[in-house]
Design an enzyme around this catalytic site. Structure first.
Site, PDB file in Angstrom:
ATOM      1  CE  LYS A   1       8.616   5.226   5.808  1.00 38.75           C
ATOM      2  NZ  LYS A   1       9.395   4.347   5.419  1.00 38.75           N
TER       3      LYS A   1
ATOM      4  CG  ASP B   1      -2.145  -3.399   6.648  1.00 34.99           C
ATOM      5  OD1 ASP B   1      -2.795  -4.473   6.151  1.00 34.99           O
ATOM      6  OD2 ASP B   1      -1.347  -2.322   6.898  1.00 34.99           O
TER       7      ASP B   1
ATOM      8  CG  ASP C   1      -4.378  -4.990   2.651  1.00 34.84           C
ATOM      9  OD1 ASP C   1      -5.151  -3.809   2.286  1.00 34.84           O
ATOM     10  OD2 ASP C   1      -3.139  -4.740   2.020  1.00 34.84           O
TER      11      ASP C   1
END
Length: 347
Positions: free
Chosen positions: A157, A217, A106
């Site tokens: 993160k 994306d 994708d």
């Protein structure tokens, strides 16, 4: 060389586009994204494709078949349940006996596969990860590296003070086949959270490829529209689509009324019909066989193959899916239009 596409995701964030369509089959300028990416790989000498599917696999298989129409050989590995990125890679092990490529299906990018492969070989890496830069890495898994381009740490993160890197995984990899032995079989495994940290811990040489200048994306309807606008404006070059000096691509089989107005950048596909006094563009894509009626207006939108925009309708910053008809005199703004319903776009 073989290339494995991870094409099994549900595309949840892209709904309602993916209600009845696998995410890799979403069209980019009238052709499925997966087809666009396979065409790109062919230019780099890749002629054997593995497709790892899970969600609505029959749609993908019915479209591509054995790959002969694209001049490649395609094999299918279908998951009964999602296995994650690494699990899907491990599931393809029986097809792999040499250096191989892996792609998230994708992604739209300008990664030079030939150059990435050359650097992988020169560095003697066992794995190479394409990376892209982001402004705020705290929302991603960050990759840190040394001055020679080898990975030193993966941080999930991190807070701003916890890393100096702004590089994240771009969803394109080169692996040596021994990497497969480090992935457990028969269960869901994340390549980002499990496999890469394990490889680093065991001392595998993992390199980065950081020469990607365009990466997107296609995760939401807003990003899907952005991808088309980026192509139309020349920020990303799509092989096989050549615009004129007005940033217009108009198929020679399109029939456009002399009184219609077309303002670039636009893409108008095969056998499109544009009626009298219609207004098209800028930043608009009309897929093959689509019809725009008299006095209709389509701006900043993507109209899929065989869709129709009725007499006097306005479609602005929206998507019109295949076989959908936009009612005459209706106004559609920031909307995804399907055969059944229309929903606001989340940007």
């Amino acid at each position: 060389m073989k290339a494995l596409f991870l094409a099994g995701g549900l595309g949840t964030r892209l709904k309602p586009i993916t209600d009845n369509l696998p995410k890799p089959m979403v069209p980019i300028m009238g052709k499925p994204l997966l087809e666009r990416n396979i065409e790109k790989l062919k230019r780099h000498g890749v002629d054997e494709i593995l497709l790892s599917t899970c969600y609505k696999p029959e749609i993908i298989k019915n479209y591509f078949g054995d790959g002969s129409k694209l001049g490649v050989k395609i094999s299918y590995i279908t998951e009964d349940e999602p296995l994650g990125t690494a699990g899907a890679i491990r599931n393809a092990a029986k097809y792999i006996d040499d250096t191989f490529l892996v792609f998230n299906a994708d992604i739209l990018s300008d990664i030079d596969i030939s150059e990435m492969l050359r650097l992988h070989m020169e560095r003697g890496a066992r794995a190479t990860i394409a990376v892209t830069r982001v402004a705020n890495p705290s929302a991603y898994g960050v990759i840190e590296h040394d001055e020679n381009g080898f990975v030193t740490a993966f941080k999930e993160k991190p807070k701003p003070h916890e890393t100096r890197s702004n590089l994240i995984n771009a969803g394109t990899y080169i692996f040596e086949p021994e990497i497969l032995d480090e992935i457990p079989a028969g269960r869901a495994v994340s390549v980002e959270r499990e496999t890469y940290p394990l490889l680093l811990q065991k001392g595998y040489r993992i390199a980065i490829y950081d020469r990607c200048s365009y990466w997107l994306d296609l995760g939401t309807p807003g990003k899907y529209l952005k991808a088309h606008k980026d192509i139309l404006r020349g920020y990303h070059h799509l092989y096989g689509v050549n615009f004129n000096e007005k940033r217009q691509y108009i198929s020679p089989t399109a029939r456009i009324s002399r009184t219609a107005k077309v303002i670039g950048p636009v893409y108008i596909g095969d056998n499109v019909i544009v009626g009298p006094f219609a207004f098209i563009g800028p930043d608009t894509v009309l897929g093959d066989g689509s019809v725009v009626g008299m006095w209709a207006k389509v701006i900043g939108s993507v109209v899929w193959n065989d869709a129709q925009v009725g007499f006097g309708a306005s479609v602005v910053d929206s998507m019109v899916m295949s076989n959908c008809r936009v009612d005459s005199y209706s106004d559609k703004y920031n909307t995804v239009l399907t055969e059944q319903t229309s929903r606001p776009i989340t940007v």
